[in-house]
Scaffold this motif. Structure first.
Motif, PDB file in Angstrom:
ATOM      1  N   PRO A 159     -80.898 -52.508  65.273  1.00 29.37           N
ATOM      2  CA  PRO A 159     -80.043 -53.654  64.944  1.00 29.37           C
ATOM      3  C   PRO A 159     -80.507 -54.966  65.565  1.00 29.37           C
ATOM      4  O   PRO A 159     -80.065 -56.030  65.164  1.00 29.37           O
ATOM      5  CB  PRO A 159     -78.666 -53.253  65.497  1.00 29.37           C
ATOM      6  N   SER A 160     -81.398 -54.917  66.578  1.00 26.69           N
ATOM      7  CA  SER A 160     -81.834 -56.152  67.233  1.00 26.69           C
ATOM      8  C   SER A 160     -83.347 -56.299  67.118  1.00 26.69           C
ATOM      9  O   SER A 160     -84.062 -55.350  66.764  1.00 26.69           O
ATOM     10  CB  SER A 160     -81.427 -56.141  68.711  1.00 26.69           C
ATOM     11  N   TYR A 161     -83.829 -57.507  67.433  1.00 27.29           N
ATOM     12  CA  TYR A 161     -85.263 -57.784  67.388  1.00 27.29           C
ATOM     13  C   TYR A 161     -85.887 -57.763  68.781  1.00 27.29           C
ATOM     14  O   TYR A 161     -87.075 -58.010  68.932  1.00 27.29           O
ATOM     15  CB  TYR A 161     -85.516 -59.154  66.735  1.00 27.29           C
ATOM     16  N   PHE A 162     -85.087 -57.460  69.791  1.00 29.35           N
ATOM     17  CA  PHE A 162     -85.563 -57.523  71.170  1.00 29.35           C
ATOM     18  C   PHE A 162     -84.681 -56.597  72.003  1.00 29.35           C
ATOM     19  O   PHE A 162     -83.468 -56.622  71.885  1.00 29.35           O
ATOM     20  CB  PHE A 162     -85.431 -58.973  71.672  1.00 29.35           C
ATOM     21  N   GLU A 163     -85.299 -55.748  72.819  1.00 33.33           N
ATOM     22  CA  GLU A 163     -84.524 -54.828  73.647  1.00 33.33           C
ATOM     23  C   GLU A 163     -85.024 -54.873  75.086  1.00 33.33           C
ATOM     24  O   GLU A 163     -86.204 -55.109  75.337  1.00 33.33           O
ATOM     25  CB  GLU A 163     -84.637 -53.386  73.131  1.00 33.33           C
ATOM     26  N   ILE A 164     -84.097 -54.630  76.019  1.00 32.30           N
ATOM     27  CA  ILE A 164     -84.454 -54.544  77.434  1.00 32.30           C
ATOM     28  C   ILE A 164     -84.571 -53.076  77.820  1.00 32.30           C
ATOM     29  O   ILE A 164     -83.722 -52.262  77.471  1.00 32.30           O
ATOM     30  CB  ILE A 164     -83.394 -55.240  78.308  1.00 32.30           C
ATOM     31  N   VAL A 165     -85.673 -52.755  78.515  1.00 33.54           N
ATOM     32  CA  VAL A 165     -85.869 -51.400  79.043  1.00 33.54           C
ATOM     33  C   VAL A 165     -85.966 -51.518  80.560  1.00 33.54           C
ATOM     34  O   VAL A 165     -86.786 -52.272  81.086  1.00 33.54           O
ATOM     35  CB  VAL A 165     -87.151 -50.750  78.479  1.00 33.54           C
ATOM     36  N   TYR A 166     -85.105 -50.777  81.273  1.00 33.21           N
ATOM     37  CA  TYR A 166     -85.101 -50.828  82.732  1.00 33.21           C
ATOM     38  C   TYR A 166     -86.070 -49.796  83.294  1.00 33.21           C
ATOM     39  O   TYR A 166     -86.060 -48.634  82.896  1.00 33.21           O
ATOM     40  CB  TYR A 166     -83.695 -50.575  83.274  1.00 33.21           C
ATOM     41  N   LEU A 167     -86.911 -50.240  84.211  1.00 34.65           N
ATOM     42  CA  LEU A 167     -87.867 -49.355  84.865  1.00 34.65           C
ATOM     43  C   LEU A 167     -87.328 -48.982  86.234  1.00 34.65           C
ATOM     44  O   LEU A 167     -87.325 -49.793  87.162  1.00 34.65           O
ATOM     45  CB  LEU A 167     -89.223 -50.057  85.009  1.00 34.65           C
ATOM     46  N   ASN A 168     -86.827 -47.765  86.357  1.00 30.69           N
ATOM     47  CA  ASN A 168     -86.348 -47.259  87.637  1.00 30.69           C
ATOM     48  C   ASN A 168     -87.435 -46.394  88.256  1.00 30.69           C
ATOM     49  O   ASN A 168     -87.979 -45.510  87.586  1.00 30.69           O
ATOM     50  CB  ASN A 168     -85.081 -46.409  87.455  1.00 30.69           C
ATOM     51  N   ALA A 234    -101.558 -50.879  55.753  1.00 27.95           N
ATOM     52  CA  ALA A 234    -101.625 -51.906  56.778  1.00 27.95           C
ATOM     53  C   ALA A 234    -100.782 -51.512  57.984  1.00 27.95           C
ATOM     54  O   ALA A 234     -99.707 -50.913  57.822  1.00 27.95           O
ATOM     55  CB  ALA A 234    -101.139 -53.242  56.211  1.00 27.95           C
ATOM     56  N   PRO A 235    -101.248 -51.815  59.203  1.00 23.85           N
ATOM     57  CA  PRO A 235    -100.461 -51.476  60.395  1.00 23.85           C
ATOM     58  C   PRO A 235     -99.168 -52.276  60.455  1.00 23.85           C
ATOM     59  O   PRO A 235     -99.067 -53.373  59.913  1.00 23.85           O
ATOM     60  CB  PRO A 235    -101.396 -51.848  61.551  1.00 23.85           C
ATOM     61  N   GLN A 236     -98.154 -51.690  61.083  1.00 27.14           N
ATOM     62  CA  GLN A 236     -96.865 -52.362  61.249  1.00 27.14           C
ATOM     63  C   GLN A 236     -96.558 -52.508  62.726  1.00 27.14           C
ATOM     64  O   GLN A 236     -96.968 -51.685  63.547  1.00 27.14           O
ATOM     65  CB  GLN A 236     -95.759 -51.569  60.544  1.00 27.14           C
ATOM     66  N   ILE A 237     -95.818 -53.574  63.058  1.00 27.62           N
ATOM     67  CA  ILE A 237     -95.487 -53.901  64.444  1.00 27.62           C
ATOM     68  C   ILE A 237     -94.003 -53.638  64.684  1.00 27.62           C
ATOM     69  O   ILE A 237     -93.155 -53.955  63.845  1.00 27.62           O
ATOM     70  CB  ILE A 237     -95.802 -55.384  64.750  1.00 27.62           C
ATOM     71  N   SER A 238     -93.694 -53.072  65.841  1.00 29.37           N
ATOM     72  CA  SER A 238     -92.291 -52.812  66.201  1.00 29.37           C
ATOM     73  C   SER A 238     -91.646 -54.082  66.751  1.00 29.37           C
ATOM     74  O   SER A 238     -92.293 -55.132  66.885  1.00 29.37           O
ATOM     75  CB  SER A 238     -92.228 -51.709  67.266  1.00 29.37           C
ATOM     76  N   ILE A 239     -90.370 -53.984  67.115  1.00 32.42           N
ATOM     77  CA  ILE A 239     -89.720 -55.069  67.841  1.00 32.42           C
ATOM     78  C   ILE A 239     -90.330 -55.152  69.234  1.00 32.42           C
ATOM     79  O   ILE A 239     -91.091 -54.283  69.654  1.00 32.42           O
ATOM     80  CB  ILE A 239     -88.194 -54.846  67.936  1.00 32.42           C
ATOM     81  N   LYS A 240     -89.974 -56.193  69.983  1.00 30.76           N
ATOM     82  CA  LYS A 240     -90.500 -56.363  71.343  1.00 30.76           C
ATOM     83  C   LYS A 240     -89.530 -55.755  72.358  1.00 30.76           C
ATOM     84  O   LYS A 240     -88.312 -55.760  72.157  1.00 30.76           O
ATOM     85  CB  LYS A 240     -90.731 -57.840  71.640  1.00 30.76           C
ATOM     86  N   TYR A 241     -90.124 -55.245  73.439  1.00 25.46           N
ATOM     87  CA  TYR A 241     -89.337 -54.631  74.514  1.00 25.46           C
ATOM     88  C   TYR A 241     -89.669 -55.336  75.823  1.00 25.46           C
ATOM     89  O   TYR A 241     -90.838 -55.458  76.187  1.00 25.46           O
ATOM     90  CB  TYR A 241     -89.655 -53.139  74.630  1.00 25.46           C
ATOM     91  N   HIS A 242     -88.634 -55.811  76.497  1.00 22.64           N
ATOM     92  CA  HIS A 242     -88.807 -56.481  77.789  1.00 22.64           C
ATOM     93  C   HIS A 242     -88.584 -55.445  78.888  1.00 22.64           C
ATOM     94  O   HIS A 242     -87.475 -54.949  79.062  1.00 22.64           O
ATOM     95  CB  HIS A 242     -87.812 -57.632  77.921  1.00 22.64           C
ATOM     96  N   LEU A 243     -89.655 -55.111  79.621  1.00 23.84           N
ATOM     97  CA  LEU A 243     -89.574 -54.110  80.675  1.00 23.84           C
ATOM     98  C   LEU A 243     -89.234 -54.796  81.993  1.00 23.84           C
ATOM     99  O   LEU A 243     -90.002 -55.624  82.490  1.00 23.84           O
ATOM    100  CB  LEU A 243     -90.905 -53.353  80.805  1.00 23.84           C
TER     101      LEU A 243
END
Length: 356
Positions: A159-168, A234-243
């Motif tokens: 549903p979004s174009y950008f996600e946050i991933v927490y690195l523990n 053709a290759p496809q690109i995912s959304i971006k993830y902010h780690l």
């Protein structure tokens, strides 16, 4: 007959105890069958989930299943009290394409006009209930992961174009760029400095059902990344993830409390602020005890939180609860106690406000 002498037993000859052939078929006993079932419980549990095929045929489901997007699917789970699990967004959007019915002997799940976004795990299990209390029957479950392939949508849409991933540092982190085509070649890329991130299958690996998994996250992994997929085109690109790297001690909340002023005049407005520093993904609940509480003194309480970067690559969540007393009176003087609670426990802090 009365008075007839008792028959004497003659000694049995060797082999005489063997079962003699009769018309009735005797099913041989298999004493180790229970042992075999418990040793492979996955086969036993898988048997309660089937797919309805054409012409009334049924097919037991393997661990994975690939269908083309647009197809409809009907699953059945044996039992009179069945619970289902499926991709959560179908619930979020209350999708009318999904239908679940509990019948006498089985539960039916129908998904019509499937899309790439429906890719995910579909599972069911029996509920064992005693009154109002129910629990999952671990021996009666079924599960399959369904890929709804779509060459226009190699990545499962989000549903979004950008996600946050927490690195523990104490648990694996998942970058959830899942694909709809299991055979697609997927690579992980860093936005800056630009380049592909090498996966060794040990510290960083790709799981087609989850995405890229960092087994031992460190602060060196922080930054913005994306995935690239290729499959006959053709290759496809995912959304971006902010780690974001997180390193906050475990345990009850680290809380502080302070008043805008510890001495107040009559009719002043006084703020008492309770602050907690913690992990970005850990919720904090606040409770207050204050002097005018028993007399139902009206106060205003607001809770909020935000993320901050401490400048060393570490991200912290600041959670705050603000208690506002308007038109301060004599009955408002005393101790203001804040109780902050998370899953590890609770912390109590207090401050005193006096009247001039």
């Amino acid at each position: 007959v009365i008075g007839q002498p008792a028959k004497t037993k003659r000694p049995k000859e060797a082999g005489e105890n063997k079962i003699k052939p009769v018309n009735k078929k005797v099913k041989p006993k298999m004493p180790k069958i229970k042992e075999r079932e418990s040793a492979d419980s996955s086969l036993k549990s898988q048997s309660i989930l089937t797919q309805v095929m054409d012409k009334g045929r049924f097919q037991k489901l393997a661990a994975t299943l690939s269908l083309s997007a647009g197809q409809s699917i009907e699953l059945r789970c044996k039992g009179s009290n069945v619970t289902w699990n499926y991709p959560s967004y179908l619930d979020t959007f209350k999708d009318s394409r999904l239908s679940i019915k509990q019948l006498d002997r089985y539960s039916q799940l129908i998904l019509a006009n499937s899309t790439a976004a429906d890719t995910g795990e579909y599972s069911c299990w029996l509920q064992l209930c005693n009154g109002n209390k129910c629990r999952k029957d671990e021996t009666r479950t079924g599960s399959t992961y369904i890929f709804f392939t779509d060459k226009e949508e190699l990545f499962v849409p989000t549903p979004s174009y950008f996600e946050i991933v927490y690195l523990n540092p104490d648990k694996p982190a998942v970058i959830p760029c899942r694909v709809t085509t299991p055979s697609a070649k997927v690579t992980l890329h860093r936005e800056f400095p630009a380049g592909e991130i090498q996966t060794d299958g040990i510290d960083i690996l790709y799981d087609v059902k989850k995405g890229f998994v960092y087994q031992h996250p460190t602060s060196d992994h922080k930054g913005i990344v994306y995935c690239k997929a290729e499959s006959q085109g053709a290759p496809q690109i995912s959304i971006k993830y902010h780690l974001l790297y997180v390193e906050v001690p475990k345990g009850p909340p680290s809380a502080t409390v302070a008043a805008s002023s510890n001495r107040a005049e009559v009719s002043d407005s006084v703020h008492v602020i309770c602050t907690v520093l913690g992990k970005p993904d850990v919720d904090v609940n606040f409770r207050w005890q204050y002097p005018g509480q028993e007399s139902e003194r009206p106060v205003i309480i607001q809770n909020f939180w935000r993320l901050i970067n401490r400048g060393t690559g570490h991200t912290t969540r600041i959670s705050k609860s603000v208690l506002l007393v308007e038109d301060f009176e004599a009955r408002d003087a005393g101790n203001y106690i804040c109780i902050a609670q998370n899953l590890q426990g609770e912390t109590t802090v207090a401050t005193k406000v006096e009247i001039n």
